[in-house]
Write a protein that holds these residues in place. Structure first.
Motif, PDB file in Angstrom:
ATOM      1  N   THR A 134       0.825  -1.210   0.000  1.00  0.00           N
ATOM      2  CA  THR A 134       0.000   0.000   0.000  1.00  0.00           C
ATOM      3  C   THR A 134       0.857   1.257   0.000  1.00  0.00           C
ATOM      4  OG1 THR A 134      -0.153  -0.214   2.392  1.00  0.00           O
ATOM      5  CG2 THR A 134      -2.022  -0.994   1.139  1.00  0.00           C
ATOM      6  N   SER A 135       2.052   1.171   0.579  1.00  0.00           N
ATOM      7  CA  SER A 135       2.876   2.373   0.687  1.00  0.00           C
ATOM      8  C   SER A 135       3.383   2.852  -0.671  1.00  0.00           C
ATOM      9  CB  SER A 135       4.060   2.112   1.612  1.00  0.00           C
ATOM     10  OG  SER A 135       4.819   1.039   1.108  1.00  0.00           O
ATOM     11  N   ALA A 136       3.382   1.977  -1.663  1.00  0.00           N
ATOM     12  CA  ALA A 136       3.918   2.369  -2.964  1.00  0.00           C
ATOM     13  C   ALA A 136       2.844   2.951  -3.884  1.00  0.00           C
ATOM     14  CB  ALA A 136       4.590   1.159  -3.634  1.00  0.00           C
ATOM     15  N   LEU A 137       1.633   3.149  -3.364  1.00  0.00           N
ATOM     16  CA  LEU A 137       0.555   3.633  -4.212  1.00  0.00           C
ATOM     17  C   LEU A 137       0.499   5.164  -4.227  1.00  0.00           C
ATOM     18  CD1 LEU A 137      -2.306   1.268  -3.024  1.00  0.00           C
ATOM     19  CD2 LEU A 137      -0.949   1.072  -5.099  1.00  0.00           C
ATOM     20  N   SER A 138      -0.066   5.713  -5.300  1.00  0.00           N
ATOM     21  CA  SER A 138      -0.319   7.154  -5.332  1.00  0.00           C
ATOM     22  C   SER A 138      -1.542   7.445  -4.472  1.00  0.00           C
ATOM     23  CB  SER A 138      -0.575   7.601  -6.764  1.00  0.00           C
ATOM     24  OG  SER A 138      -1.849   7.175  -7.184  1.00  0.00           O
ATOM     25  N   GLY A 139      -1.768   8.718  -4.178  1.00  0.00           N
ATOM     26  CA  GLY A 139      -2.907   9.105  -3.350  1.00  0.00           C
ATOM     27  C   GLY A 139      -4.230   8.624  -3.937  1.00  0.00           C
ATOM     28  N   GLY A 140      -4.384   8.767  -5.248  1.00  0.00           N
ATOM     29  CA  GLY A 140      -5.625   8.353  -5.897  1.00  0.00           C
ATOM     30  C   GLY A 140      -5.829   6.851  -5.791  1.00  0.00           C
ATOM     31  N   GLN A 141      -4.717   6.108  -5.953  1.00  0.00           N
ATOM     32  CA  GLN A 141      -4.817   4.649  -5.830  1.00  0.00           C
ATOM     33  C   GLN A 141      -5.176   4.259  -4.396  1.00  0.00           C
ATOM     34  OE1 GLN A 141      -0.926   3.818  -7.393  1.00  0.00           O
ATOM     35  NE2 GLN A 141      -1.746   3.027  -9.319  1.00  0.00           N
ATOM     36  N   LYS A 142      -4.584   4.968  -3.432  1.00  0.00           N
ATOM     37  CA  LYS A 142      -4.896   4.654  -2.038  1.00  0.00           C
ATOM     38  C   LYS A 142      -6.377   4.857  -1.751  1.00  0.00           C
ATOM     39  CE  LYS A 142      -0.444   5.669   0.059  1.00  0.00           C
ATOM     40  NZ  LYS A 142       0.376   6.685   0.692  1.00  0.00           N
ATOM     41  N   GLN A 143      -6.939   5.952  -2.281  1.00  0.00           N
ATOM     42  CA  GLN A 143      -8.359   6.185  -2.049  1.00  0.00           C
ATOM     43  C   GLN A 143      -9.194   5.092  -2.688  1.00  0.00           C
ATOM     44  OE1 GLN A 143      -8.482   7.857   0.402  1.00  0.00           O
ATOM     45  NE2 GLN A 143      -9.474   9.819   0.019  1.00  0.00           N
ATOM     46  N   ARG A 144      -8.725   4.596  -3.853  1.00  0.00           N
ATOM     47  CA  ARG A 144      -9.474   3.521  -4.495  1.00  0.00           C
ATOM     48  C   ARG A 144      -9.368   2.241  -3.684  1.00  0.00           C
ATOM     49  NH1 ARG A 144      -7.058   5.095 -10.022  1.00  0.00           N
ATOM     50  NH2 ARG A 144      -7.333   2.953 -10.691  1.00  0.00           N
ATOM     51  N   VAL A 145      -8.195   2.000  -3.056  1.00  0.00           N
ATOM     52  CA  VAL A 145      -8.064   0.837  -2.164  1.00  0.00           C
ATOM     53  C   VAL A 145      -9.014   1.008  -0.976  1.00  0.00           C
ATOM     54  CG1 VAL A 145      -6.531  -0.388  -0.578  1.00  0.00           C
ATOM     55  CG2 VAL A 145      -5.700   0.293  -2.831  1.00  0.00           C
ATOM     56  N   ALA A 146      -9.090   2.231  -0.445  1.00  0.00           N
ATOM     57  CA  ALA A 146     -10.001   2.473   0.683  1.00  0.00           C
ATOM     58  C   ALA A 146     -11.438   2.187   0.274  1.00  0.00           C
ATOM     59  CB  ALA A 146      -9.857   3.913   1.171  1.00  0.00           C
ATOM     60  N   ILE A 147     -11.800   2.591  -0.946  1.00  0.00           N
ATOM     61  CA  ILE A 147     -13.151   2.299  -1.426  1.00  0.00           C
ATOM     62  C   ILE A 147     -13.341   0.785  -1.574  1.00  0.00           C
ATOM     63  CG2 ILE A 147     -14.742   2.515  -3.369  1.00  0.00           C
ATOM     64  CD1 ILE A 147     -13.811   5.291  -3.792  1.00  0.00           C
ATOM     65  N   ALA A 148     -12.305   0.118  -2.114  1.00  0.00           N
ATOM     66  CA  ALA A 148     -12.395  -1.337  -2.273  1.00  0.00           C
ATOM     67  C   ALA A 148     -12.613  -1.993  -0.915  1.00  0.00           C
ATOM     68  CB  ALA A 148     -11.130  -1.878  -2.936  1.00  0.00           C
ATOM     69  N   GLY A 149     -11.929  -1.479   0.112  1.00  0.00           N
ATOM     70  CA  GLY A 149     -12.103  -2.016   1.458  1.00  0.00           C
ATOM     71  C   GLY A 149     -13.544  -1.896   1.925  1.00  0.00           C
ATOM     72  N   VAL A 150     -14.180  -0.786   1.530  1.00  0.00           N
ATOM     73  CA  VAL A 150     -15.585  -0.594   1.876  1.00  0.00           C
ATOM     74  C   VAL A 150     -16.464  -1.536   1.038  1.00  0.00           C
ATOM     75  CG1 VAL A 150     -17.490   1.038   1.748  1.00  0.00           C
ATOM     76  CG2 VAL A 150     -15.282   1.777   2.663  1.00  0.00           C
ATOM     77  N   LEU A 151     -16.157  -1.626  -0.259  1.00  0.00           N
ATOM     78  CA  LEU A 151     -16.975  -2.455  -1.155  1.00  0.00           C
ATOM     79  C   LEU A 151     -16.939  -3.923  -0.754  1.00  0.00           C
ATOM     80  CD1 LEU A 151     -16.105  -0.996  -4.677  1.00  0.00           C
ATOM     81  CD2 LEU A 151     -18.085  -0.512  -3.239  1.00  0.00           C
ATOM     82  N   ALA A 152     -15.791  -4.364  -0.243  1.00  0.00           N
ATOM     83  CA  ALA A 152     -15.645  -5.766   0.123  1.00  0.00           C
ATOM     84  C   ALA A 152     -16.597  -6.136   1.264  1.00  0.00           C
ATOM     85  CB  ALA A 152     -14.203  -6.061   0.523  1.00  0.00           C
ATOM     86  N   MET A 153     -17.089  -5.113   1.961  1.00  0.00           N
ATOM     87  CA  MET A 153     -18.068  -5.384   3.014  1.00  0.00           C
ATOM     88  C   MET A 153     -19.472  -5.429   2.439  1.00  0.00           C
ATOM     89  SD  MET A 153     -16.439  -2.967   5.960  1.00  0.00           S
ATOM     90  CE  MET A 153     -17.520  -3.524   7.286  1.00  0.00           C
ATOM     91  N   ASP A 154     -19.566  -5.231   1.142  1.00  0.00           N
ATOM     92  CA  ASP A 154     -20.833  -5.313   0.424  1.00  0.00           C
ATOM     93  C   ASP A 154     -21.893  -4.388   1.023  1.00  0.00           C
ATOM     94  OD1 ASP A 154     -22.497  -6.122  -1.532  1.00  0.00           O
ATOM     95  OD2 ASP A 154     -23.207  -7.912  -0.481  1.00  0.00           O
TER      96      ASP A 154
END
Lengths: 273, 350
Positions: A134-154
């Motif tokens: 995660t540390s190697a991601l850009s800010g935009g990618q990190k936000q998308r990972v954060a969204i993915a974390g939310v989406l994974a909770m359906d």
């Protein structure tokens, strides 16, 4: 789906950050909330997943009263939130671990867990990034990972609290595109932002001032109210500003909120054969 | 106090050691090992965070720096006050190479660097001590420190008497940022470097901040502004430097730089809104800036380059479109409105 009824909230017991707020957000809607600093936007957002509960009136999410602590768990697993600072919300060093954190806590067993992670990453356009750090991601990618974390909770509701504020234009566009796609698939989206271009994507725009909804309508209705918006310390979209300047100079154009639509009208005006 | 970049390159994997300033700071072999961990940015094989940067920041400049995330903007500005030193090449301030530690410490007070989200760096118990930290560290006597703090708070429009004892953490976000700003201004820098100074502020607060920066420039400060917002860069700067993967992609007046809309788009940047629309209209064949073409019955051919003759803002674009509209032979269908609007139609063609 989300109903605010005469909601009032105060942090210090004296001044109300939200006051007499009445709002109803439909299932599958894409709502954008605008307002200057201190207008109560973030406070409103935190009421949707019961991070805050009202001092006056009520908030119900999916028909559940947020004041009842027994509902909190169900509400939070259905209303996911993404915050402003990408560095504040990633918990694991590998992307797949981070995205799995939420559903794992829900007790999702493994084959399904892995599938949810894969699918959530695909939905935000990061398929194949499972094993990246995660540390190697850009800010935009990190936000998308954060969204993915939310989406994974359906969840049924996705709340973005100025999630694009720290991103560059490309990251912001990527984030907006992901939101629009999720909304098309039926997710209810509540987006808090300062950027008018993002507000133009929503199907409803609500402007808060001092904890009250002062403007509420379609982007076309709200964003073209140049005088009102400037009064509320907000920007007017570029296309709308230029439309108004042209009207002042006697050029008969409509008041547009999208640059593409304005460009089309100008081309028709100047290039009719 | 011009700041001169002479072929400056920097690598995070092989940084220079300022102590060995006399020796060659890096073995050429070492710097060009392929396949090493990326130094920075998005390109997996990039070893250089910035590469071969060559320009001069003149006194009184208002330089904008734009570039995609990871393009080397932050690395570049940290060279300007000697926070990091070039791996290759050199940075001269007033003719002195700042790789020298003494020279670097001499100029550090002269070149003020305001980081992104500077309010995160507030630390003192009250506003006065926070702003006074810099001048005290410069070893100034107390009465001089006091004057620096008063002046700096006045410069950022904060009231000295009501705020001096306030805790900076109890202020609003916009005020906190002003205090952080004042902390840099209190060192009386002649050059001010700002990294995304208005990120995360609401539109009203943003505008008052940008006006403050413009005012400081008018008062004689040399300003370097790193921003993603092309509208701000076009409005404020006299020169714009665009970085791409650590290299100088463009350097020139806003007009020169933003004429290349397509190339900027290709590297993930935009152009100012008004200029962007002007470019698109010209590309479609709207004869912007060319009234005579509008009068001729044959429309000008579409201009795929989309290059305009000037840099547009909202006002000037509206002026020219209105002039074009009035010049159109066929536009006379509805005339009477003209007199009503004449008074407001200020501009070169009104």
């Amino acid at each position: 789906m989300i109903v605010f009824k005469d909601t009032g909230f105060t942090y210090d017991g004296e001044s109300f950050v939200l006051k007499d707020l009445g709002l109803s957000l439909e299932k599958g809607s894409f709502t954008c909330i605008l307002g200057g600093n201190g207008s109560g936007k973030s406070t409103l957002a935190k009421h949707i997943n019961a991070l805050l509960v009202p001092d006056e009136g009520s908030v119900s999410v999916l028909g559940l009263d947020t004041r009842d602590e027994q509902n909190t768990y169900l509400i939070r697993s259905n209303a996911g939130m993404v915050f402003q600072n990408p560095d504040d919300q990633l918990v694991a060093s590998l992307i797949e671990n981070d995205v799995a954190f939420g559903p794992e806590n829900l007790g999702i067993p493994n084959p399904e867990l892995r599938q949810r992670v894969t699918q959530a990453l695909a939905e935000v356009g990061l398929q194949g990034f499972e094993r990246h750090e995660t540390s190697a991601l850009s800010g935009g990618q990190k936000q998308r990972v954060a969204i993915a974390g939310v989406l994974a909770m359906d969840p049924q509701i996705l709340i973005l609290d100025e999630a694009s504020a720290m991103l560059d234009p490309r990251g912001r566009k990527g984030l907006a595109r992901v939101c629009a796609q999720l909304n098309q698939r039926g997710m209810t989206i509540v987006m808090i932002t300062h950027f008018m271009e993002e507000a133009a994507l929503a199907d409803r725009v609500i402007v808060l001032q001092a904890g009250r909804a002062v403007l509420d309508g379609s982007p076309e209705e709200v964003l073209t109210q140049a005088d009102g918006l400037e009064h509320l310390n907000l920007d007017v979209p570029f296309a709308c500003k230029l439309s108004i300047e042209l009207q002042k100079r006697g050029v008969p154009v409509k008041t547009h909120i999208s640059e593409d639509a304005l460009k089309e009208e100008l081309c028709q005006l100047f290039l009719r054969a | 106090m011009p700041i001169v970049f002479e072929g400056v390159s920097y690598s995070y994997t092989a940084p220079a050691k300022p102590k060995d300033a006399k020796k060659p700071r890096i073995k050429a072999k070492e710097a060009s090992i392929p396949g090493e961990r990326p130094a920075w940015g998005n390109a997996p094989d990039a070893l250089w965070a910035i590469h071969d940067i060559d320009f001069t920041l003149e006194d009184g400049d208002f330089l904008g720096i734009a570039g995609h995330t990871g393009s080397g903007k932050s690395t570049l500005i940290q060279h300007m006050n000697g926070l990091i030193h070039p791996t290759l090449g050199r940075v001269l301030i007033d003719g002195t190479d700042i790789a020298d530690k003494k020279a670097a410490s001499r100029i550090r007070g002269k070149v003020g660097l305001v980081f992104q989200y500077p309010e995160h760096q507030l630390f003192a118990a009250n506003v006065y001590d926070d702003v006074a930290f810099g001048p005290r560290n410069l070893g100034l006597p107390p009465d001089e420190v006091d004057r620096c703090v008063r002046d700096a708070l006045a410069q950022v429009s904060l009231d000295f008497d009501s705020l001096r004892t306030a805790s900076p953490f109890e202020l609003s976000g916009g005020q906190q940022r002003r205090v952080a700003f004042a902390g840099v201004l209190a060192m009386r820098p002649s050059t001010l470097i700002l990294d995304e100074p208005v990120a995360g502020l609401d539109p009203a607060t943003r505008n008052s901040f940008l006006n403050l920066i413009a005012e400081l420039h008018r008062q004689g400060l040399t300003v370097v502004l790193v921003s993603h917002n092309m509208n701000d860069l076009a409005r404020l700067c006299n020169r714009v430097l665009v970085l791409k993967e650590g290299q100088q992609f463009a350097l020139g007046s806003p007009q020169e730089v933003f004429a290349h809309a397509d190339e900027l788009k290709a590297i993930g940047l935009g152009v100012p809104s008004a200029q962007g629309l002007a470019n698109r209209l010209v590309a479609q064949g709207v004869p912007l800036g060319d009234i005579s073409a509008a009068l001729s019955p044959r429309r000008t051919a579409a201009n795929p380059e989309g290059a305009t003759k000037r840099l547009y803002d909202i006002e000037s674009l509206a002026d020219e479109l209105a002039a074009l509209y009035k010049a159109q032979p066929a536009a006379g269908a509805i005339q009477p409105e003209e007199t009503v609007h004449e008074g407001q139609a200020g501009g070169p063609y009104a």
